[in-house]
Scaffold this motif. Structure first.
Motif: not given
Length: 402
Positions: A215, A218-219, A238, A254, A259-260, A263
């Motif tokens: 995570r 990804f961020h 994504c 994801m 999760d979405y 993000r």
């Protein structure tokens, strides 16, 4: 919705003429031949656009490259190892080149190692059609007995371990090889038929990467690419995990609406959006696709409409790719939610009021069988799905206008 079609390039047996006759409005493609991490040059982008512009006899096709799927995110970026910063810089440069070419939407994924996983690529249905399937017991047989991943047996409940052992024992060498090939087909480099040792090495590279670490990585990626996309007027979307539950001991970040939302909130810019894939997300019974469209629709930049049917309402579960209107996702309700979001965008005079959609996957039917196309991407099966989705859209639009 804007009706698009995924095309895998000049070697795709589904031709430009085929998709034009299917009545699509735009094309989704990528430069699959460019190694992951390298820059997509203006020359290569223009070459692909030129290919799309002409039919087999040289007549103008009227089709254009409208959505990129995918601009790949390297494993180095996901693990923050090696030259990951250079790969991010190259990703941004590629995005700038795509913008210069007039392309505004980029679909990508952040799945570790696996792009997608199936145990059967041509599972026979009672009608004689074939489709892709994920069988949890066969996958466990692969993981425990073929790949022999450390800790694999402990990843599954006792009943699944036992049935996986029985199935593996009943397989001949040809079926074991086929199963391994099917699973590996969804891995990077699958065209070169990765060995089990190669797969184990890839998995070992993720040993220190937990859900929390992935995570964070990804961020960090979003913090670098999303502001550039925002400045350019690009839309990043994504794709969810496929399937949306942990496999091979790898993290999954994801897979759900939560999760979405996380993000999106991490870099809260309109450019930082999502691909709503009803097939991938539909493999979990707790994903409410129409509800997700209503709640997250303002950030949906791309739609993959397909349907799956689960063998059970457990997580994980076996599932197969059903007909577009035949699976467990209420496709009519989902399309209705899409049209409501498009109406809201038109009222706000948003430039992206029409959301690009492609009929995702499809069953091999009629002349698809034996054509040798990309698994999940038959010509006639997708055409059937597109026709069904068009019918739903037309009926709902007529009802809304009444």
């Amino acid at each position: 919705m804007r009706h698009t079609w995924r095309w895998f390039g000049p070697n795709d047996p589904v031709s430009i003429d085929d998709m034009l006759q299917a009545g699509v409005q735009g094309v989704v493609t990528a430069l699959h031949h460019v190694p992951t991490g390298e820059v997509w040059t203006p020359e290569e982008i223009a070459r692909r656009q030129d290919l799309l512009s002409r039919m087999r006899d040289g007549a103008p096709s009227g089709l254009a490259w409208e959505v990129v799927e995918s601009l790949p995110v390297s494993e180095a970026i996901k693990t923050q190892t090696g030259d990951w910063r250079g790969h991010v810089a190259n990703w941004i440069t590629s995005m700038r080149h795509l913008h210069q070419a007039g392309i505004r939407t980029i679909c990508y994924n952040f799945m570790p190692v696996l792009d997608w996983t199936r145990t059967d690529l041509a599972w026979r249905r009672p009608s004689g059609a074939t489709c892709m399937r994920f069988d949890l017991y066969d996958f466990a047989a692969f993981d425990i007995h073929i790949l022999q991943r450390k800790g694999a047996a402990e990843s599954f409940p006792e009943d699944i371990r036992d049935e996986a052992g029985r199935r593996f024992a009943a397989m001949d060498d040809a079926r074991r090889e086929q199963l391994a090939g099917n699973v590996v087909f969804g891995l990077p480099g699958a065209a070169e038929r990765l060995s089990m040792a190669d797969v184990r090495d890839l998995l070992d590279s993720y040993a220190p990467v937990t859900d929390t670490v992935l995570r964070g990585n990804f961020h960090a990626f979003l913090e670098q690419v999303a502001p550039v996309a925002q400045d350019l007027g690009m839309r990043l979307c994504c794709h969810p995990d496929d399937p949306p539950f942990p496999l091979l001991g790898l993290p999954r970040i994801m897979s759900t609406e939560a999760d979405y939302a996380e993000r999106i909130a991490a870099v809260d810019l309109p450019a930082n959006g999502i691909t709503l894939c009803s097939g991938s997300l539909g493999a979990r019974p707790d994903n409410d696709l129409p509800g997700m469209m209503r709640r997250l629709g303002h950030r949906v930049h791309f739609l993959h409409l397909r349907n799956v049917r689960r063998d059970a309402d457990t997580i994980p579960a076996s599932f197969f790719e059903d007909e577009h209107l035949g699976g467990q996702t209420d496709m009519v309700a989902l399309v209705d939610a899409v049209l409501a979001e498009e109406a809201r965008r038109r009222a706000e005079a948003r430039e992206d009021h029409q959301i690009p959609m492609r009929p995702d996957h499809g069953q091999d039917i009629l002349d698809d069988i034996g054509r040798g196309g990309q698994p999940g991407y038959p010509a006639i099966g997708r055409l059937k799905g597109l026709a069904e989705l068009r019918g739903v859209e037309a009926a709902l639009s007529r009802k809304g206008a009444a």
